[in-house]
Design an enzyme around this catalytic site. Sequence first.
Site, PDB file in Angstrom:
ATOM      1  N   GLY A 116       0.837  -1.204   0.000  1.00 52.50           N
ATOM      2  CA  GLY A 116       0.000   0.000   0.000  1.00 52.50           C
ATOM      3  C   GLY A 116       0.868   1.248   0.000  1.00 52.50           C
ATOM      4  N   GLY A 134      -0.433   4.886  -1.046  1.00 46.99           N
ATOM      5  CA  GLY A 134      -1.511   5.565  -0.310  1.00 46.99           C
ATOM      6  C   GLY A 134      -1.044   6.784   0.460  1.00 46.99           C
ATOM      7  N   GLN A 135      -1.992   7.389   1.201  1.00 49.37           N
ATOM      8  CA  GLN A 135      -1.682   8.642   1.917  1.00 49.37           C
ATOM      9  C   GLN A 135      -0.538   8.439   2.923  1.00 49.37           C
ATOM     10  OE1 GLN A 135      -4.652  10.073   4.694  1.00 49.37           O
ATOM     11  NE2 GLN A 135      -3.550  11.983   5.008  1.00 49.37           N
ATOM     12  N   ASP A 165       2.347  -1.987  -4.381  1.00 48.84           N
ATOM     13  CA  ASP A 165       0.933  -1.579  -4.384  1.00 48.84           C
ATOM     14  C   ASP A 165       0.194  -2.399  -5.434  1.00 48.84           C
ATOM     15  OD1 ASP A 165      -0.314   1.413  -3.188  1.00 48.84           O
ATOM     16  OD2 ASP A 165      -1.564   0.074  -4.380  1.00 48.84           O
ATOM     17  N   TYR A 203     -15.192  -0.305   8.861  1.00 49.62           N
ATOM     18  CA  TYR A 203     -13.763   0.016   8.995  1.00 49.62           C
ATOM     19  C   TYR A 203     -13.312  -0.220  10.437  1.00 49.62           C
ATOM     20  CZ  TYR A 203      -9.606   3.035   9.137  1.00 49.62           C
ATOM     21  OH  TYR A 203      -8.349   3.547   9.316  1.00 49.62           O
ATOM     22  N   LYS A 248     -10.866  -3.140  11.857  1.00 46.89           N
ATOM     23  CA  LYS A 248      -9.618  -2.766  12.530  1.00 46.89           C
ATOM     24  C   LYS A 248      -9.567  -3.362  13.934  1.00 46.89           C
ATOM     25  CE  LYS A 248      -7.256  -0.420   9.481  1.00 46.89           C
ATOM     26  NZ  LYS A 248      -5.925  -0.917   9.015  1.00 46.89           N
TER      27      LYS A 248
HETATM   28  C1  VAH Z   1     -10.770   7.608   8.271  1.00 43.62           C
HETATM   29  N1  VAH Z   1      -8.604   8.700   8.055  1.00 43.62           N
HETATM   30  O1  VAH Z   1     -11.283   8.698   8.327  1.00 43.62           O
HETATM   31  C2  VAH Z   1      -9.259   7.499   8.546  1.00 43.62           C
HETATM   32  C3  VAH Z   1      -8.977   7.401  10.024  1.00 43.62           C
HETATM   33  C4  VAH Z   1      -9.580   8.142  12.330  1.00 43.62           C
HETATM   34  C5  VAH Z   1      -9.913   8.215  10.888  1.00 43.62           C
HETATM   35  O2  VAH Z   1      -8.957   6.084  10.432  1.00 43.62           O
HETATM   36  O3  VAH Z   1     -11.396   6.614   8.018  1.00 43.62           O
END
Ligand code: VAH
Length: 309
Positions: free
Chosen positions: A6, A9-10, A32, A140, A144
């Site tokens: 990756g 990415g940012q 990537d 997300y 995580k």
């Molecule tokens: C998001 N930039 O906005 C990520 C981050 C805490 C936010 O994990 O999903």
Amino acid sequence: RILIIGAGGQIGVELTLALRNIYGKENVIASDLKAENPLLTGTGPFLHVDAMDKNGLQQTVQKEKITQIYLLAAVLSAVGEKNPLMAWGVNMQTILNVLEIAREEQLTKIFWPSSIAIFGATSPKQNCPQQTIVEPTTIYGISKYAGESWCEYYYEKYGVDVRSLRYPGLISYKSAPGGGTTDYAIDIFHQALKTKTYDCFLDEDTYLPMMYMDDGIRATIELMEAPAEKIKNHRSYNLAAMSFSPKEIAAEIQKHIPDFRIHYKPDFRQAIAESWPQSIDDKEARAEWGWKPEFDLAKMTEDMLKNLK
Ligand code: VAH
């Protein structure tokens, strides 16, 4: 040798450049799924790697004599809510592949980012502790938090030295953000310089934990370079620098661009932001491996505008 998955990415772009400065460009392989980010061209080796393909990834690890993997590929909060099952699949399969390869190939160290997005509305809003009620409500955050448990499991059961940080919203100018809820704090700088107005997708008083990318990269390197005996936590460390609202960052920008104007047009990302803590307690990171942020809102704003002009 280090493999960064990756790398386009940012976070990946900046981490690749920083690690190449420290360890030498030939010792840091950027990879990537997409084509090489032009910001990395000429700075060291690049490979196409699909972290969803365990066998292909394992062959790359063996062929390139990889000893450490930084897994930065992920589907972030806003994009994840648009396609939850895809986000779950990508975020989980990649960390499981990397942990299994780390076990089988006896890799030295693994880095995998978690996020303050693991916390939900039932976690403390202010100074949210590292250990508390954790009930994520975005895919997300769910992925995580599940990934954190896998990291701890592979450390306890197989001795894999995997290390992780719960990043706040990261703000940077070098490479584009990846579809997160905190991306407003990056978009606002580009719009302020281009049009002097910004339609913010979060309400004016939506406080979120944030960090300048320079601090985020330094924290990652300091965590990974800390002696193993100092790392008491192989789930993930809370990490903090500052918290601010759209109103506050807009006011800070107006100190530099007086006629900048912000308008508030909250969308689906408002509910995501409101489910997260407003500030984070990172006392364990400070105590165990000496974490200390350097950028506050004023210093970050100055640096962002200076580099984006
Ligand atoms: C998001 N930039 O906005 C990520 C981050 C805490 C936010 O994990 O999903």
